[in-house]
Design an enzyme around this catalytic site. Structure first.
Site, PDB file in Angstrom:
ATOM      1  CG  HIS A   1      -1.668   1.489   1.517  1.00  0.00           C
ATOM      2  ND1 HIS A   1      -2.441   2.013   0.660  1.00  0.00           N
ATOM      3  CD2 HIS A   1      -1.351   2.356   2.494  1.00  0.00           C
ATOM      4  CE1 HIS A   1      -2.833   3.111   1.269  1.00  0.00           C
ATOM      5  NE2 HIS A   1      -2.261   3.191   2.243  1.00  0.00           N
TER       6      HIS A   1
ATOM      7  CG  HIS B   1       0.269   7.573   4.262  1.00  0.00           C
ATOM      8  ND1 HIS B   1       0.722   6.746   3.263  1.00  0.00           N
ATOM      9  CD2 HIS B   1      -1.021   7.150   4.585  1.00  0.00           C
ATOM     10  CE1 HIS B   1       0.013   5.773   3.022  1.00  0.00           C
ATOM     11  NE2 HIS B   1      -1.294   6.043   3.625  1.00  0.00           N
ATOM     12  CG  ASP B   2      -1.593   4.639   7.043  1.00  0.00           C
ATOM     13  OD1 ASP B   2      -2.240   5.705   7.277  1.00  0.00           O
ATOM     14  OD2 ASP B   2      -1.810   3.965   6.042  1.00  0.00           O
TER      15      ASP B   2
ATOM     16  CD  GLU C   1      -4.749   6.547  11.306  1.00  0.00           C
ATOM     17  OE1 GLU C   1      -5.469   6.010  10.748  1.00  0.00           O
ATOM     18  OE2 GLU C   1      -4.672   7.775  10.951  1.00  0.00           O
ATOM     19  CG  ASP C   2      -2.123   1.934  10.789  1.00  0.00           C
ATOM     20  OD1 ASP C   2      -2.997   2.633  11.289  1.00  0.00           O
ATOM     21  OD2 ASP C   2      -1.939   2.115   9.411  1.00  0.00           O
TER      22      ASP C   2
ATOM     23  CG  ASP D   1      -4.105   6.907   2.123  1.00  0.00           C
ATOM     24  OD1 ASP D   1      -3.724   5.833   1.769  1.00  0.00           O
ATOM     25  OD2 ASP D   1      -4.914   7.256   3.102  1.00  0.00           O
TER      26      ASP D   1
END
Length: 178
Positions: free
Chosen positions: A35, A65-66, A69-70, A126
């Site tokens: 991704h 980018h994640d 958050e992840d 995204d």
């Protein structure tokens, strides 16, 4: 540093962080780095279609980018390794989990609009990447909500990157037709 070195350095960091938690693309067995690389690919193509575009910065934000958050990565860690500007871009793309779920995207979009246009481009890229066939376990209401959220992203980030806006518009139309 060359764009290739920026890409390699950043994707290795991001891949390690997402692999530590065994993250995969939802509904698949694919490692999450697929991704991330797809978002970065959208950015690379958009960079060639855009004037005054900081490609190295955008690639770093796309690949990371994640990560806040992840994963267990921290803002401080990103600031130290990639610089404060990259860390702030990634932070703006990170949903605030302290807010009610239905307010998180609007809050993130507000923070994204305060960032350089390359961060806007990452959010558009995204969502383009995420508008593939939805996971088989998504119910029709969730699919429709996701499409509506994509429309909100497009509306709120209009003026950020014409090339990616046009791509997202087409993806929304195709997603709606499925």
């Amino acid at each position: 540093m060359s764009l290739q070195d920026i890409y390699q350095n950043t994707i290795q960091f991001a891949a390690q962080k997402h692999t530590e938690i065994n993250q995969t693309i939802p509904g698949t067995n694919l490692p999450y780095v697929v991704h991330l690389s797809n978002v970065a690919m959208e950015i690379l193509v958009a960079a060639g279609q855009s004037e005054s575009f900081n490609t190295g910065f955008a690639i770093q934000v796309a690949l990371l980018h994640d990560v806040l958050e992840d994963t267990g990565a921290t803002f401080e860690e990103l600031s130290e390794k990639f610089g404060r500007t990259v860390a702030e871009g990634v932070l703006s793309l990170t949903k605030n989990v302290e807010l009610p779920k239905d307010e998180r995207m609007a809050d993130s979009l507000k923070r994204i609009r305060q960032q350089p246009r390359e961060v806007w481009a990452v959010k558009l890229a995204d969502r383009i990447t995420n508008l593939q066939a939805p996971p088989h376990f998504w119910i029709p209401e969730k699919i429709e909500k996701y499409r509506q959220e994509a429309t909100m992203i497009l509306k709120e980030l209009r003026g950020g990157n014409t090339y990616l806006e046009n791509r997202l518009q087409r993806k929304i139309e195709e997603y709606n037709a499925d």
